[in-house]
Motif scaffolding. Sequence first.
Motif, PDB file in Angstrom:
ATOM      1  N   ILE A   1      -5.045  -2.135 -11.078  1.00 36.71           N
ATOM      2  CA  ILE A   1      -4.981  -0.788 -10.494  1.00 36.71           C
ATOM      3  C   ILE A   1      -6.233  -0.081 -10.992  1.00 36.71           C
ATOM      4  O   ILE A   1      -6.355   0.214 -12.186  1.00 36.71           O
ATOM      5  N   SER A   2      -7.192   0.147 -10.100  1.00 34.49           N
ATOM      6  CA  SER A   2      -8.515   0.596 -10.521  1.00 34.49           C
ATOM      7  C   SER A   2      -9.179   1.382  -9.388  1.00 34.49           C
ATOM      8  O   SER A   2      -8.624   1.458  -8.294  1.00 34.49           O
ATOM      9  N   PRO A   3     -10.389   1.908  -9.622  1.00 34.26           N
ATOM     10  CA  PRO A   3     -11.088   2.588  -8.512  1.00 34.26           C
ATOM     11  C   PRO A   3     -11.410   1.640  -7.345  1.00 34.26           C
ATOM     12  O   PRO A   3     -11.746   2.102  -6.262  1.00 34.26           O
TER      13      PRO A   3
ATOM     14  N   PHE B   1      -3.145   3.694  -2.725  1.00 34.63           N
ATOM     15  CA  PHE B   1      -3.493   2.558  -3.589  1.00 34.63           C
ATOM     16  C   PHE B   1      -2.778   1.298  -3.110  1.00 34.63           C
ATOM     17  O   PHE B   1      -1.836   1.366  -2.326  1.00 34.63           O
ATOM     18  N   LYS B   2      -3.252   0.165  -3.636  1.00 31.53           N
ATOM     19  CA  LYS B   2      -2.701  -1.152  -3.284  1.00 31.53           C
ATOM     20  C   LYS B   2      -2.126  -1.798  -4.542  1.00 31.53           C
ATOM     21  O   LYS B   2      -2.736  -1.728  -5.610  1.00 31.53           O
ATOM     22  N   LEU B   3      -0.954  -2.400  -4.409  1.00 26.84           N
ATOM     23  CA  LEU B   3      -0.335  -3.114  -5.536  1.00 26.84           C
ATOM     24  C   LEU B   3      -0.048  -4.559  -5.150  1.00 26.84           C
ATOM     25  O   LEU B   3       0.136  -4.869  -3.968  1.00 26.84           O
ATOM     26  N   GLU B   4      -0.023  -5.416  -6.174  1.00 20.27           N
ATOM     27  CA  GLU B   4       0.457  -6.786  -5.983  1.00 20.27           C
ATOM     28  C   GLU B   4       1.486  -7.074  -7.070  1.00 20.27           C
ATOM     29  O   GLU B   4       1.362  -6.574  -8.198  1.00 20.27           O
TER      30      GLU B   4
ATOM     31  N   VAL C   1       9.849  -2.497  -3.842  1.00 20.39           N
ATOM     32  CA  VAL C   1       9.838  -1.142  -3.260  1.00 20.39           C
ATOM     33  C   VAL C   1      10.124  -0.117  -4.356  1.00 20.39           C
ATOM     34  O   VAL C   1       9.421   0.904  -4.476  1.00 20.39           O
ATOM     35  N   GLU C   2      11.130  -0.394  -5.180  1.00 19.67           N
ATOM     36  CA  GLU C   2      11.497   0.519  -6.278  1.00 19.67           C
ATOM     37  C   GLU C   2      10.312   0.713  -7.230  1.00 19.67           C
ATOM     38  O   GLU C   2       9.943   1.854  -7.553  1.00 19.67           O
ATOM     39  N   TYR C   3       9.700  -0.375  -7.673  1.00 15.27           N
ATOM     40  CA  TYR C   3       8.582  -0.283  -8.620  1.00 15.27           C
ATOM     41  C   TYR C   3       7.356   0.386  -7.978  1.00 15.27           C
ATOM     42  O   TYR C   3       6.588   1.071  -8.662  1.00 15.27           O
ATOM     43  N   SER C   4       7.161   0.190  -6.684  1.00 17.57           N
ATOM     44  CA  SER C   4       5.988   0.771  -6.014  1.00 17.57           C
ATOM     45  C   SER C   4       6.100   2.293  -5.951  1.00 17.57           C
ATOM     46  O   SER C   4       5.142   3.011  -6.258  1.00 17.57           O
TER      47      SER C   4
ATOM     48  N   ILE D   1       0.865  -1.187   0.000  1.00 18.84           N
ATOM     49  CA  ILE D   1       0.000   0.000   0.000  1.00 18.84           C
ATOM     50  C   ILE D   1       0.895   1.228   0.000  1.00 18.84           C
ATOM     51  O   ILE D   1       1.858   1.303   0.781  1.00 18.84           O
ATOM     52  N   VAL D   2       0.611   2.155  -0.920  1.00 25.23           N
ATOM     53  CA  VAL D   2       1.343   3.415  -0.987  1.00 25.23           C
ATOM     54  C   VAL D   2       0.361   4.528  -0.668  1.00 25.23           C
ATOM     55  O   VAL D   2      -0.758   4.537  -1.187  1.00 25.23           O
ATOM     56  N   ARG D   3       0.780   5.461   0.187  1.00 27.97           N
ATOM     57  CA  ARG D   3      -0.115   6.545   0.616  1.00 27.97           C
ATOM     58  C   ARG D   3       0.545   7.903   0.439  1.00 27.97           C
ATOM     59  O   ARG D   3       1.702   8.082   0.830  1.00 27.97           O
ATOM     60  N   ASN D   4      -0.219   8.833  -0.123  1.00 29.96           N
ATOM     61  CA  ASN D   4       0.237  10.216  -0.264  1.00 29.96           C
ATOM     62  C   ASN D   4      -0.503  11.155   0.673  1.00 29.96           C
ATOM     63  O   ASN D   4       0.035  12.168   1.124  1.00 29.96           O
TER      64      ASN D   4
END
Length: 234
Positions: A193-195, A176-179, A152-155, A92-95
């Motif tokens: 990667i969507s709503p 957002f969340k990535l796998e 981590v780099e790609y996220s 999970i990445v948060r801004n």
Amino acid sequence: YQIKGLLYEGKAKKIYETDNPDIVIMEYKDDATAFDGTKRGTIREKGIVNNKVSNHFFKLLESKGIPTHFVEEIDERRTAVKKVEIVPVEIIVRNIAAGSLCNRLGLEEGIVLKRPILEFCYKNDALHDPQINQYHILALELATEEEVDRIVEYSFKTNQVLREYLKEVNIDLIDFKLEFGRYKGNIVLADEISPDTCRFWDVNTKEKLDKDRFRRDLGNVEEAYKEVLKRLGL
Ligand code: C5P
């Protein structure tokens, strides 16, 4: 591709095998779940929106040097993707503070974070996807150190690319969340990667254009998903 048997059915997607052992077909459903599967419903044509939005982002990210599982869109609900072995960790990445971060740390929703936060969760339904850190990942051998570095780099790169891109269409990327998956020995961005998997807010009105409309019964859920499609020119 010749579609063969159903390989897996999740909450929002079905995965089919094909005659090519390296390729599977993802089919997006309209089913929606929230709060660990306790809230269920349908968001009309969500599957169509998520398929198109996700493919659009994956193509953009590929063009910026991030390897993804994307192969080609088959039709409005289905996409051919590389058959990966999913790393059992959600990133999970948060801004901007929202959702579980606010609950955990007592932050007000909408607080702009000084720098992006990256979190890991162990993908395990029975344990309700507990939050973990890099030490847990290595100790439990969920991924190697090299893989974690790549992830981590790609996220962070994904965050930078999507944030700048969405700003152009008046959308703030809140979180957002990535796998990720392994494909022929390499880490590639997978899933969607969507709503459903991001928080999108209108820059000016702060209106929510994502699954929080479903989670929190805010109304106009279908309209919000369609608005994202429209802003992306899809
Ligand atoms: O719930 P939380 O605030 O931790 O979610 C952070 C972000 O990750 C949100 O954009 C949410 O949609 C996404 N997420 C997800 N799948 C999960 C958990 C979170 O797509 N299982």
